[in-house]
Each structure stands twice: as structure tokens, then as C-alpha cells.
Design a protein around this motif. Structure first.
Motif, PDB file in Angstrom:
ATOM      1  N   GLY A   1      16.373  19.291  -5.857  1.00  0.00           N
ATOM      2  CA  GLY A   1      16.006  20.282  -6.870  1.00  0.00           C
ATOM      3  C   GLY A   1      15.414  19.645  -8.106  1.00  0.00           C
ATOM      4  N   ALA A   2      16.001  18.530  -8.542  1.00  0.00           N
ATOM      5  CA  ALA A   2      15.487  17.838  -9.725  1.00  0.00           C
ATOM      6  C   ALA A   2      14.088  17.303  -9.473  1.00  0.00           C
ATOM      7  CB  ALA A   2      16.430  16.705 -10.119  1.00  0.00           C
TER       8      ALA A   2
ATOM      9  N   ALA B   1      21.613   8.376   4.720  1.00  0.00           N
ATOM     10  CA  ALA B   1      21.588   9.744   5.234  1.00  0.00           C
ATOM     11  C   ALA B   1      21.260  10.739   4.126  1.00  0.00           C
ATOM     12  CB  ALA B   1      22.945  10.084   5.864  1.00  0.00           C
ATOM     13  N   LEU B   2      21.717  10.434   2.936  1.00  0.00           N
ATOM     14  CA  LEU B   2      21.453  11.294   1.790  1.00  0.00           C
ATOM     15  C   LEU B   2      19.954  11.399   1.513  1.00  0.00           C
ATOM     16  CD1 LEU B   2      22.564  12.892  -0.636  1.00  0.00           C
ATOM     17  CD2 LEU B   2      22.699  10.737  -1.870  1.00  0.00           C
TER      18      LEU B   2
ATOM     19  N   ILE C   1      14.156  15.974   3.964  1.00  0.00           N
ATOM     20  CA  ILE C   1      14.060  17.216   4.743  1.00  0.00           C
ATOM     21  C   ILE C   1      14.011  18.420   3.816  1.00  0.00           C
ATOM     22  CG2 ILE C   1      15.301  18.703   6.359  1.00  0.00           C
ATOM     23  CD1 ILE C   1      16.299  16.121   7.730  1.00  0.00           C
ATOM     24  N   GLY C   2      14.829  18.409   2.772  1.00  0.00           N
ATOM     25  CA  GLY C   2      14.826  19.521   1.831  1.00  0.00           C
ATOM     26  C   GLY C   2      13.477  19.689   1.146  1.00  0.00           C
ATOM     27  N   LEU C   3      12.858  18.575   0.768  1.00  0.00           N
ATOM     28  CA  LEU C   3      11.568  18.645   0.071  1.00  0.00           C
ATOM     29  C   LEU C   3      10.451  19.116   0.988  1.00  0.00           C
ATOM     30  CD1 LEU C   3      11.720  15.415  -2.103  1.00  0.00           C
ATOM     31  CD2 LEU C   3      11.818  17.772  -2.906  1.00  0.00           C
TER      32      LEU C   3
ATOM     33  N   ILE D   1      24.984  16.670  -3.417  1.00  0.00           N
ATOM     34  CA  ILE D   1      24.156  15.671  -4.104  1.00  0.00           C
ATOM     35  C   ILE D   1      22.714  15.769  -3.628  1.00  0.00           C
ATOM     36  CG2 ILE D   1      23.792  13.207  -4.440  1.00  0.00           C
ATOM     37  CD1 ILE D   1      26.792  12.823  -4.207  1.00  0.00           C
ATOM     38  N   ALA D   2      22.520  15.989  -2.323  1.00  0.00           N
ATOM     39  CA  ALA D   2      21.162  16.145  -1.802  1.00  0.00           C
ATOM     40  C   ALA D   2      20.466  17.306  -2.485  1.00  0.00           C
ATOM     41  CB  ALA D   2      21.201  16.357  -0.288  1.00  0.00           C
TER      42      ALA D   2
END
Length: 603
Positions: A340-341, A244-245, A251-253, A334-335
């Protein structure tokens, strides 16, 4: 129950039990065409020009007649009639056939469309026929348009459609159209971002808007694949959490328009490929995120690393502790950190990426040479050198290829064990040229550091390798070379720690990693541990001398003698005294320790 024609992904005809029905490929294409268009027949002339050769009708009709004969023979064997033929037409036979493409229609549920369209229509069909390929492309475009309209309709949030299905549909659409702001808004739950990066609050330092505008669309944005986490024996709840992570990170990217994200379904398929390097090249993937979930007693750790495919370099890596009581609470944090990294490191690496991909011919030859250098075999090393020279012919002054040349000369020096100073001089020259052309590239400093080690300039060697590690702190190959310098510089304990760190970053490393680790363990008097590292090597021929010394120090002279014989079998011209004279140990105790082991073995 009728037979079923599968058209998405691999084109297959399946029987009532879901088993493949062996059938001529062109006949399957004819079935697909008729069923997709909703027609029952087509003229023979149209079939010949569409499926064979539109410009050479005589040849096309001959091929059609051969296929008709094969189909009729096969249908007699099956006692089934899926196609029938007249003198002028090709028709659907009396046997009933269902097709998955028939489910892709207006009014279909989003979960059905998302499941079917996770693969392209006739994905693996290759044809030189322009008309047929244009028709296939038109079908794919229509399918994606239908998926998009269904996702953006009000029905997508009704009828029990889950967030997971909506996310999968949006990711599939963004894979083909990264600039689709409406789809991105559905995925992220907010309007597409126009600010740099994402609205994340990671604990790591990210680039500021004034440094880079990562949301700016690129003409050819780099493609990124996030592979499913390797979970092996991890507890079920931790495994589900890590999966899931990665979905959260994906999705964030997708909020970024400066990169193109491979959809999770494709990523899962890529993770199953045996030759991933060829797959990455075929799909034009520039960055790979790999994650591994590790059991650590009562807790788990997620190890993540971002690899730049162009140089096989880990440009970022980190560990994230996952405690049982804090899984749900820490998931989003953590996601955010991982996403971000990734965004930051890709932006920082893009200048180097442009250097690699400016000339595709040079890049291809370079990749070929990189792959050949992974084998500690003299023939492969020389083949790699040829590939690097071809890269330089395609693009003069291509720094990565110059670094590869330096590496090839050093490895030949190492494998021949003749103390050929000209090989080391060539390695040094190309390493210095690499640094002169591109001082940002760690490869030049790495190779120069290695050459200085074998020139017994231990301090200079460590300084160059320290610079290489500073430029690329997660580059496993650089860290492995640094470890070798520490071992030869009579600091085997530090060297062993560093080489194990390199193996941690690169769990399926080239043999030279284990060679370095074995040398460190021998220097520490841990002979069984040294032999354990050697057993992990694919090609053990280069370390027969070290194996002989280990067995001798363990008191097994018979096994030691075996490896002495193997050394001379693989290198009849091996001169023991000359070779031991050039081994670069900084302190005499280490040289004497190795010399004694070799003499006990029988050299």
C-alpha cells in the motif's frame, strides 16, 4: 551424452560436464537457427544474408567464408563436428546436440516453461540485421504466448503444479503485458481490480479514490523492481520469511495496472550487478524497493525503503519488527502495509517523475552529473557541472539540473577551501532559481540551506533544510545536509543522530556523510570515533585537517604532523588562518575547540 545448446539468456554451447565449449558466435547462431526450426541444413546464400548483411551480398559471403574457416579449425581442435559445410549449404554435423528451445513446445509442463522462459530467447544477441532480429522477436512472442496458454489452461492447477510456479509464470507474463487481466486474476486469485489501489487495509494513510485513480492504465507506466532482501547473518526462518514477504508484495502490486513490475527472476539478477545504476537506466526502471533484514538479539527487523531513481531519493522508508512467534501471523499484514505504501508513494511522485523523464537527453545528462557529484574530487565536481549545463541546454529551466549546479558550486567552494565568495553566490543563485521553478523539489531548499550555513545564517539554514526534509522526509542527502547544519550550529549531538539516520537510509553513502559524522564526533570530544568515521571514506584527502586535529587531541603528534604535511601536499596554497576564519561555527567554544586541535597538530 550429447552437447547442449543454451539459447535462453546467454547463447552457449556446453559439453557433457556442463562446461562452456568455446565456439564462434555466428556458428552458435547458425546452430540455434537450425535446431529451433527443426531443419538440418540451409543454403549458404540464406545464411549469409540472415546472419551478416542482407543488402551487401559480397561482404556477407566473405564473412561467411571466414566463419566457416574458423569453425573448421576449431572443430579439428575439439575433434568434434557440430556443423558441416558444402559449396552450397550449411548443415548440422554428425555430433548430437540437445537444445533447451526444444523443450518449449505444446504439452510442456508449466514448471519447465516457467524455468526456461525466465530469460528471453537469445537475450544478449545484438545484430544490425533486421531479418534476424525480426525472427528472434517472433520466437519470443511465440514463447510468451505458449506460456500464457499453458498457465490459463486447466492443467496449470493440476499435475502438482505449485502456487509458486503459477505465480512466477504470471509475474513473467505481466512484466511484458501489464494489462493482461486474465493473467492477473490467476496471480491474485480474484478478478483484476478496477477500483483505485488495492483492497488493502494498511495502517498507513493511503490516497482515496477521489484523489487518485491508481488503477487507471498509463501509456508508459513506471517500472518498479523489488530487490531480494539482504539477509546476511539473519536466522534461516526469518530470512525465508522476508523472501516470501517480498513475493507477497510483488503479487499484490501486480493487481495495479498503473505500474509495471519487474519479475522476481530479473530482480534477483539485477541485485547481483556491480553497477546497478547503469542497470536501472538500461531497463528503464524508475523505482527500486530495497529491504534489509537485521538481527536484533532475539528478534529481527525488516527495513524497507523505496527509492526514486531519477533523483536518487528515498521517498518512503519504514521498519517492521518480526517476532519469532508472530512471523506467520504478521506476514500478510506487513505485505499489505508495504504494498500500500509503495502504491501510494509512486502515485504521489509521478508528477515529479514526468518532469524528470519529459526530455530523455536532459534526464541522461542529469543522471551523469548526479553520479559525478558522488566523488569529492574537484575534477569530478567540474565534470558534473558540465553535465548539468548540458541538461539545461536540452531542456531550459530543468529544475533538477539547476539544483545540481548549485551543489557543484558549493562543493567547489568546500574543496578549494579558499573562501571564494563568488562560488557561494553562484550556489545561492542557482538554488533560488531551482525553488522559483519548482517549489516542490527539495533540492533547491537543501542547497539554499547549505549556502546560508556557510554565510553564518544558522537559523535561516535550519529553516530551509527543515522545509526540504518536510518535502522529502526520507531523502538521505537532505537529512545529511540538515545534520551538517546542526553540527556547525553547535548542536553536534543532534547532528550526529541525524547523520546516522541518513547513513541508515543510505548504507553505502558518499564520503561527505562520514565527514559530517566525524566532525560531530570531534566536537563531542570523541576523537577515536571521529577517526573511525574517516576510515570509512573512500577518499580521505578532504579530511586531512580533521584527521590531524583528532590525532593531536589524542596525543599522537607524529601522526598529527603526517596529516599536516598531506594537507599542504594536496593544497600548497592552503592558508590556515584564513580558512579557520571562515569555518561557520555558531558558538565560540566549538570554533576554539577545533582551532586548538589544529594548532596542536602543527598548523
Amino acid at each position: 551424452m550429447p552437447a547442449r545448446l543454451q539459447t535462453f539468456g546467454h547463447l552457449r554451447l556446453l559439453d557433457e560436464g556442463g562446461n562452456d565449449i568455446v565456439f564462434p558466435e555466428k556458428a552458435l547462431l547458425i546452430l540455434c537457427y537450425l535446431l529451433t526450426r527443426g531443419i538440418t541444413e540451409m543454403p549458404r546464400a540464406e545464411a549469409a544474408s540472415l546472419f551478416w548483411d542482407e543488402e551487401h551480398s559480397a561482404s556477407a559471403f566473405a564473412n561467411l567464408r571466414q566463419t566457416v574457416s574458423r569453425v573448421q579449425k576449431r572443430q579439428r581442435e575439439l575433434d568434434r563436428s557440430y556443423l558441416t559445410f558444402t559449396d552450397t549449404a550449411v548443415l548440422l554435423g554428425p555430433e548430437s546436440i540437445e537444445s533447451d528451445v526444444g523443450q518449449v513446445r505444446d504439452g510442456a509442463h508449466l514448471d519447465t516453461l516457467t524455468d526456461l522462459l525466465s530469460e528471453d530467447f537469445l537475450k544478449y544477441t545484438r545484430s544490425g540485421n533486421r531479418v534476424l532480429m525480426s525472427w528472434i522477436t517472433l520466437q519470443r512472442t511465440a514463447h510468451i504466448a505458449l506460456l500464457r496458454s499453458t498457465l490459463l489452461s486447466g492443467n496449470a492447477t493440476e499435475n502438482g503444479v505449485t502456487r509458486q510456479v503459477r505465480s512466477a509464470a504470471a509475474l513473467r507474463l505481466l512484466e511484458s503485458s501489464p494489462d493482461d487481466d486474465e493473467v492477473r486474476a490467476v496471480l491474485t486469485g480474484r478478478p483484476a481490480l478496477h477500483a483505485p489501489l488495492m483492497t488493502l487495509q494498511p495502517t498507513i494513510q493511503l490516497l482515496t479514490p477521489h484523489e487518485h485513480d491508481i488503477s487507471r492504465p498509463r501509456k508508459n507506466p513506471p517500472r518498479v523492481v523489488l530487490l531480494p532482501p539482504v539477509t546476511t547473518l539473519a536466522a534461516r526462518n526469518a530470512a525465508r520469511f522476508s523472501e516470501a514477504l517480498i513475493e507477497d508484495v510483488t503479487i499484490g502490486l501486480c493487481a495495479l495496472r498503473s505500474i509495471s513490475i519487474i519479475a522476481p527472476h530479473t530482480a534477483a539478477q539485477i541485485s547481483l550487478q556491480t553497477d546497478r545504476a547503469a542497470t536501472y537506466e538500461r531497463h528503464k526502471i524508475s523505482y527500486i524497493l530495497e529491504t534489509r533484514l537485521r538481527d536484533e538479539g532475539d528478534s529481527h527487523t525488516l527495513f524497507a525503503q523505496l527509492i526514486f531513481f531519477g533523483s536518487d531519493e528515498v521517498i518512503w522508508a519504514d521498519r517492521f519488527p518480526l517476532t519469532a512467534e508472530g512471523l506467520a501471523r504478521s506476514r500478510q499484514m506487513i505485505a499489505h502495509q508495504i504494498a500500500g505504501a509503495i502504491a501510494t508513494q509512486i502515485e504521489m511522485n509521478e508528477i515529479i517523475r514526468n518532469d524528470y523523464e519529459h526530455d530523455p537527453n536532459a534526464y541522461r545528462s542529469f543522471l551523469l552529473g548526479q553520479g559525478q557529484l558522488k566523488n569529492l574530487d574537484l575534477r569530478d565536481v567540474r565534470k558534473a557541472r558540465k553535465s548539468f549545463r548540458e541538461a539545461l541546454q536540452a531542456k531550459n529551466g530543468f529544475a533538477p539540473a539547476l539544483g545540481g549546479l548549485a551543489r557543484s558550486y558549493f562543493l567547489e567552494w568546500l574543496l578549494t577551501a579558499r573562501g571564494d565568495e563568488d562560488l557561494l553566490r553562484q550556489a545561492e543563485r542557482y538554488a533560488e532559481e531551482t525553488i522559483r521553478i519548482d517549489e516542490r523539489l527539495p533540492a533547491g531548499y537543501r542547497e539554499l540551506g547549505v549556502v546560508k550555513l556557510y554565510a553564518r545564517c544558522f537559523d535561516e539554514s535550519a529553516a530551509y533544510l527543515d522545509r526540504a526534509e518536510t518535502l522529502s522526509p526520507h531523502h538521505a542527502n537532505v537529512i545529511a545536509s540538515y545534520a551538517d547544519t546542526l553540527v556547525q550550529g553547535s548542536q553536534p549531538e543532534l547532528g550526529l543522530k541525524k547523520i546516522n539516520h541518513a547513513i541508515d537510509l543510505n548504507p553505502l553513502p558518499p564520503d561527505e556523510y562520514f565527514w559530517t559524522a566525524a566532525g560531530a564526533a570531534y566536537a563531542l570530544g570523541r576523537y577515536e570515533e571521529a577517526l573511525a568515521y574517516i576510515t570509512r571514506m573512500k577518499d580521505k584527502e578532504p579530511v586531512h585537517r580533521l584527521s590531524a586535529a583528532c590525532w593531536a587531541m589524542l596525543g599522537d603528534v607524529k601522526k598529527a604532523r603526517l596529516f599536516v604535511r598531506r594537507t599542504f601536499e594536496s593544497n600548497p596554497n592552503f592558508d590556515f588562518e584564513s580558512w579557520t576564519a571562515i569555518i561557520p561555527f555558531k558558538e565560540e567554544w566549538q570554533r576554539k575547540h577545533y582551532y586548538d586541535g589544529l594548532k596542536r597538530a602543527g598548523f
